[in-house]
Design a protein around this motif. Structure first.
Motif, PDB file in Angstrom:
ATOM      1  N   ASN A  58     106.049  60.265  26.675  1.00  0.00           N
ATOM      2  CA  ASN A  58     106.632  59.432  25.626  1.00  0.00           C
ATOM      3  C   ASN A  58     105.872  58.122  25.448  1.00  0.00           C
ATOM      4  O   ASN A  58     105.864  57.556  24.378  1.00  0.00           O
ATOM      5  CB  ASN A  58     108.102  59.138  25.931  1.00  0.00           C
ATOM      6  CG  ASN A  58     108.935  60.403  25.861  1.00  0.00           C
ATOM      7  OD1 ASN A  58     108.649  61.293  25.072  1.00  0.00           O
ATOM      8  ND2 ASN A  58     109.952  60.494  26.692  1.00  0.00           N
ATOM      9  N   GLN A  59     105.271  57.627  26.511  1.00  0.00           N
ATOM     10  CA  GLN A  59     104.522  56.373  26.453  1.00  0.00           C
ATOM     11  C   GLN A  59     103.024  56.688  26.431  1.00  0.00           C
ATOM     12  O   GLN A  59     102.559  57.622  27.088  1.00  0.00           O
ATOM     13  CB  GLN A  59     104.848  55.507  27.676  1.00  0.00           C
ATOM     14  CG  GLN A  59     104.185  54.157  27.643  1.00  0.00           C
ATOM     15  CD  GLN A  59     104.559  53.284  28.842  1.00  0.00           C
ATOM     16  OE1 GLN A  59     105.165  53.752  29.791  1.00  0.00           O
ATOM     17  NE2 GLN A  59     104.177  52.028  28.782  1.00  0.00           N
ATOM     18  N   LYS A  60     102.256  55.880  25.689  1.00  0.00           N
ATOM     19  CA  LYS A  60     100.803  56.044  25.679  1.00  0.00           C
ATOM     20  C   LYS A  60     100.265  55.802  27.081  1.00  0.00           C
ATOM     21  O   LYS A  60     100.683  54.870  27.762  1.00  0.00           O
ATOM     22  CB  LYS A  60     100.156  55.054  24.712  1.00  0.00           C
ATOM     23  CG  LYS A  60     100.442  55.333  23.268  1.00  0.00           C
ATOM     24  CD  LYS A  60      99.774  54.292  22.390  1.00  0.00           C
ATOM     25  CE  LYS A  60     100.154  54.511  20.940  1.00  0.00           C
ATOM     26  NZ  LYS A  60      99.614  53.438  20.085  1.00  0.00           N
ATOM     27  N   LYS A  61      99.318  56.663  27.473  1.00  0.00           N
ATOM     28  CA  LYS A  61      98.738  56.568  28.816  1.00  0.00           C
ATOM     29  C   LYS A  61      97.220  56.628  28.746  1.00  0.00           C
ATOM     30  O   LYS A  61      96.660  57.340  27.924  1.00  0.00           O
ATOM     31  CB  LYS A  61      99.222  57.728  29.692  1.00  0.00           C
ATOM     32  CG  LYS A  61     100.624  57.597  30.178  1.00  0.00           C
ATOM     33  CD  LYS A  61     101.005  58.731  31.097  1.00  0.00           C
ATOM     34  CE  LYS A  61     101.175  60.040  30.387  1.00  0.00           C
ATOM     35  NZ  LYS A  61     101.965  60.018  29.179  1.00  0.00           N
ATOM     36  N   ILE A  62      96.590  55.888  29.654  1.00  0.00           N
ATOM     37  CA  ILE A  62      95.148  55.957  29.866  1.00  0.00           C
ATOM     38  C   ILE A  62      94.919  56.389  31.310  1.00  0.00           C
ATOM     39  O   ILE A  62      95.524  55.833  32.225  1.00  0.00           O
ATOM     40  CB  ILE A  62      94.467  54.599  29.632  1.00  0.00           C
ATOM     41  CG1 ILE A  62      94.504  54.226  28.160  1.00  0.00           C
ATOM     42  CG2 ILE A  62      93.018  54.615  30.130  1.00  0.00           C
ATOM     43  CD1 ILE A  62      93.909  52.861  27.860  1.00  0.00           C
ATOM     44  N   ALA A  63      94.060  57.381  31.496  1.00  0.00           N
ATOM     45  CA  ALA A  63      93.612  57.746  32.836  1.00  0.00           C
ATOM     46  C   ALA A  63      92.437  56.822  33.159  1.00  0.00           C
ATOM     47  O   ALA A  63      91.417  56.834  32.471  1.00  0.00           O
ATOM     48  CB  ALA A  63      93.179  59.201  32.892  1.00  0.00           C
ATOM     49  N   LEU A  64      92.618  56.017  34.170  1.00  0.00           N
ATOM     50  CA  LEU A  64      91.580  55.075  34.599  1.00  0.00           C
ATOM     51  C   LEU A  64      90.958  55.620  35.879  1.00  0.00           C
ATOM     52  O   LEU A  64      91.595  55.640  36.924  1.00  0.00           O
ATOM     53  CB  LEU A  64      92.181  53.695  34.828  1.00  0.00           C
ATOM     54  CG  LEU A  64      91.243  52.597  35.301  1.00  0.00           C
ATOM     55  CD1 LEU A  64      90.073  52.409  34.343  1.00  0.00           C
ATOM     56  CD2 LEU A  64      92.014  51.296  35.452  1.00  0.00           C
ATOM     57  N   ILE A  65      89.731  56.095  35.784  1.00  0.00           N
ATOM     58  CA  ILE A  65      89.035  56.722  36.901  1.00  0.00           C
ATOM     59  C   ILE A  65      88.010  55.719  37.410  1.00  0.00           C
ATOM     60  O   ILE A  65      86.943  55.550  36.819  1.00  0.00           O
ATOM     61  CB  ILE A  65      88.368  58.043  36.465  1.00  0.00           C
ATOM     62  CG1 ILE A  65      89.393  58.961  35.794  1.00  0.00           C
ATOM     63  CG2 ILE A  65      87.712  58.729  37.658  1.00  0.00           C
ATOM     64  CD1 ILE A  65      88.796  60.184  35.125  1.00  0.00           C
ATOM     65  N   ASN A  66      88.370  55.038  38.495  1.00  0.00           N
ATOM     66  CA  ASN A  66      87.536  53.940  38.959  1.00  0.00           C
ATOM     67  C   ASN A  66      87.873  53.624  40.407  1.00  0.00           C
ATOM     68  O   ASN A  66      88.801  54.188  40.980  1.00  0.00           O
ATOM     69  CB  ASN A  66      87.764  52.712  38.071  1.00  0.00           C
ATOM     70  CG  ASN A  66      86.576  51.770  38.024  1.00  0.00           C
ATOM     71  OD1 ASN A  66      85.649  51.870  38.816  1.00  0.00           O
ATOM     72  ND2 ASN A  66      86.617  50.826  37.101  1.00  0.00           N
ATOM     73  N   ASP A  67      87.124  52.682  40.969  1.00  0.00           N
ATOM     74  CA  ASP A  67      87.323  52.291  42.364  1.00  0.00           C
ATOM     75  C   ASP A  67      88.300  51.124  42.477  1.00  0.00           C
ATOM     76  O   ASP A  67      88.596  50.448  41.496  1.00  0.00           O
ATOM     77  CB  ASP A  67      85.987  51.890  42.989  1.00  0.00           C
ATOM     78  CG  ASP A  67      85.441  50.604  42.386  1.00  0.00           C
ATOM     79  OD1 ASP A  67      85.519  49.552  43.051  1.00  0.00           O
ATOM     80  OD2 ASP A  67      84.942  50.649  41.250  1.00  0.00           O
ATOM     81  N   PHE A  68      88.780  50.924  43.685  1.00  0.00           N
ATOM     82  CA  PHE A  68      89.527  49.729  44.060  1.00  0.00           C
ATOM     83  C   PHE A  68      88.564  48.854  44.855  1.00  0.00           C
ATOM     84  O   PHE A  68      88.069  49.280  45.893  1.00  0.00           O
ATOM     85  CB  PHE A  68      90.724  50.075  44.955  1.00  0.00           C
ATOM     86  CG  PHE A  68      91.847  50.740  44.227  1.00  0.00           C
ATOM     87  CD1 PHE A  68      92.794  49.992  43.541  1.00  0.00           C
ATOM     88  CD2 PHE A  68      91.976  52.119  44.234  1.00  0.00           C
ATOM     89  CE1 PHE A  68      93.836  50.603  42.871  1.00  0.00           C
ATOM     90  CE2 PHE A  68      93.009  52.742  43.571  1.00  0.00           C
ATOM     91  CZ  PHE A  68      93.948  51.985  42.882  1.00  0.00           C
ATOM     92  N   THR A  69      88.265  47.670  44.341  1.00  0.00           N
ATOM     93  CA  THR A  69      87.362  46.756  45.027  1.00  0.00           C
ATOM     94  C   THR A  69      88.152  45.538  45.471  1.00  0.00           C
ATOM     95  O   THR A  69      88.823  44.908  44.649  1.00  0.00           O
ATOM     96  CB  THR A  69      86.204  46.339  44.098  1.00  0.00           C
ATOM     97  OG1 THR A  69      85.448  47.507  43.781  1.00  0.00           O
ATOM     98  CG2 THR A  69      85.293  45.337  44.764  1.00  0.00           C
ATOM     99  N   GLY A  70      88.075  45.218  46.759  1.00  0.00           N
ATOM    100  CA  GLY A  70      88.843  44.120  47.317  1.00  0.00           C
ATOM    101  C   GLY A  70      88.382  42.751  46.880  1.00  0.00           C
ATOM    102  O   GLY A  70      89.187  41.847  46.698  1.00  0.00           O
ATOM    103  N   PHE A  71      87.073  42.568  46.683  1.00  0.00           N
ATOM    104  CA  PHE A  71      86.542  41.266  46.294  1.00  0.00           C
ATOM    105  C   PHE A  71      85.432  41.462  45.275  1.00  0.00           C
ATOM    106  O   PHE A  71      84.577  42.324  45.457  1.00  0.00           O
ATOM    107  CB  PHE A  71      85.983  40.522  47.520  1.00  0.00           C
ATOM    108  CG  PHE A  71      85.342  39.208  47.173  1.00  0.00           C
ATOM    109  CD1 PHE A  71      86.108  38.118  46.783  1.00  0.00           C
ATOM    110  CD2 PHE A  71      83.968  39.072  47.218  1.00  0.00           C
ATOM    111  CE1 PHE A  71      85.513  36.914  46.449  1.00  0.00           C
ATOM    112  CE2 PHE A  71      83.363  37.868  46.896  1.00  0.00           C
ATOM    113  CZ  PHE A  71      84.139  36.784  46.509  1.00  0.00           C
ATOM    114  N   GLY A  72      85.452  40.660  44.227  1.00  0.00           N
ATOM    115  CA  GLY A  72      84.366  40.712  43.271  1.00  0.00           C
ATOM    116  C   GLY A  72      84.774  40.756  41.811  1.00  0.00           C
ATOM    117  O   GLY A  72      83.923  40.906  40.951  1.00  0.00           O
TER     118      GLY A  72
END
Length: 166
Positions: A16-30
């Motif tokens: 029902n809600q618009k969705k984006i698949a975000l395929i990426n890393d989790f970076t702690g700093f930067g």
């Protein structure tokens, strides 16, 4: 006579809600990757569904970093999204850490993309004239193939040169 499924076994509509698949890393700093993208996408009123590619202590532009590859878990996440019947209005890729991971993302685009889905590929491959230390020649070739599936690509100058062989 018709049968009615019990309510607890019926698959709810998660689209029902618009969705984006975000395929990426989790970076702690930067100040990069999901840490930057998630709040922006959410502010737009779009549900951001993160498919993690890796966890990094800091981005790969620094002289050293800790890197955990999430390739072994990506297909498991995709299977669960398939079970939920998720559909995406957009697919956005970022840092990909291996040739196998690029193949997983290519398959994801084939399955979840389509005419109503905008695919954006950010070929996070390098900077300042050099590929990142995590990138191999094979990955550069696979990334060029992945960008061919995109509606939008956002390479920096180094990445554009790598992709075009200049």
């Amino acid at each position: 006579m018709s049968t009615i499924e019990p309510a607890d076994t019926a698959l709810p509509n998660h689209n029902n809600q618009k969705k984006i698949a975000l395929i990426n890393d989790f970076t702690g700093f930067g100040r990069c990757s999901v840490a930057v993208q998630l709040p922006v996408i959410s502010q737009l009123g779009v549900q951001c569904c993160v498919l993690p590619t890796s966890v990094l202590s800091n981005h790969t532009g620094f002289p050293s970093y800790s890197f955990q590859d999430f390739t072994p878990y990506m297909r498991e996440h995709i299977r669960e999204w398939r079970k939920l019947g998720l559909r995406f209005r957009g697919i956005c890729t970022g840092f990909l850490g291996s040739a196998e991971q690029i193949a997983v993302v290519s398959e994801f685009i084939d399955e979840f993309g389509g005419p109503d889905c905008i695919v954006m590929v950010d070929p996070v491959m390098g900077d300042e004239g050099h590929p990142y230390g995590t990138y191999t020649p094979e990955m550069c070739e696979r990334m060029a193939e992945l960008t061919a599936k995109a509606d939008i690509i956002t390479p920096n100058l180094t990445e554009a040169c790598i992709l075009t062989g200049v």
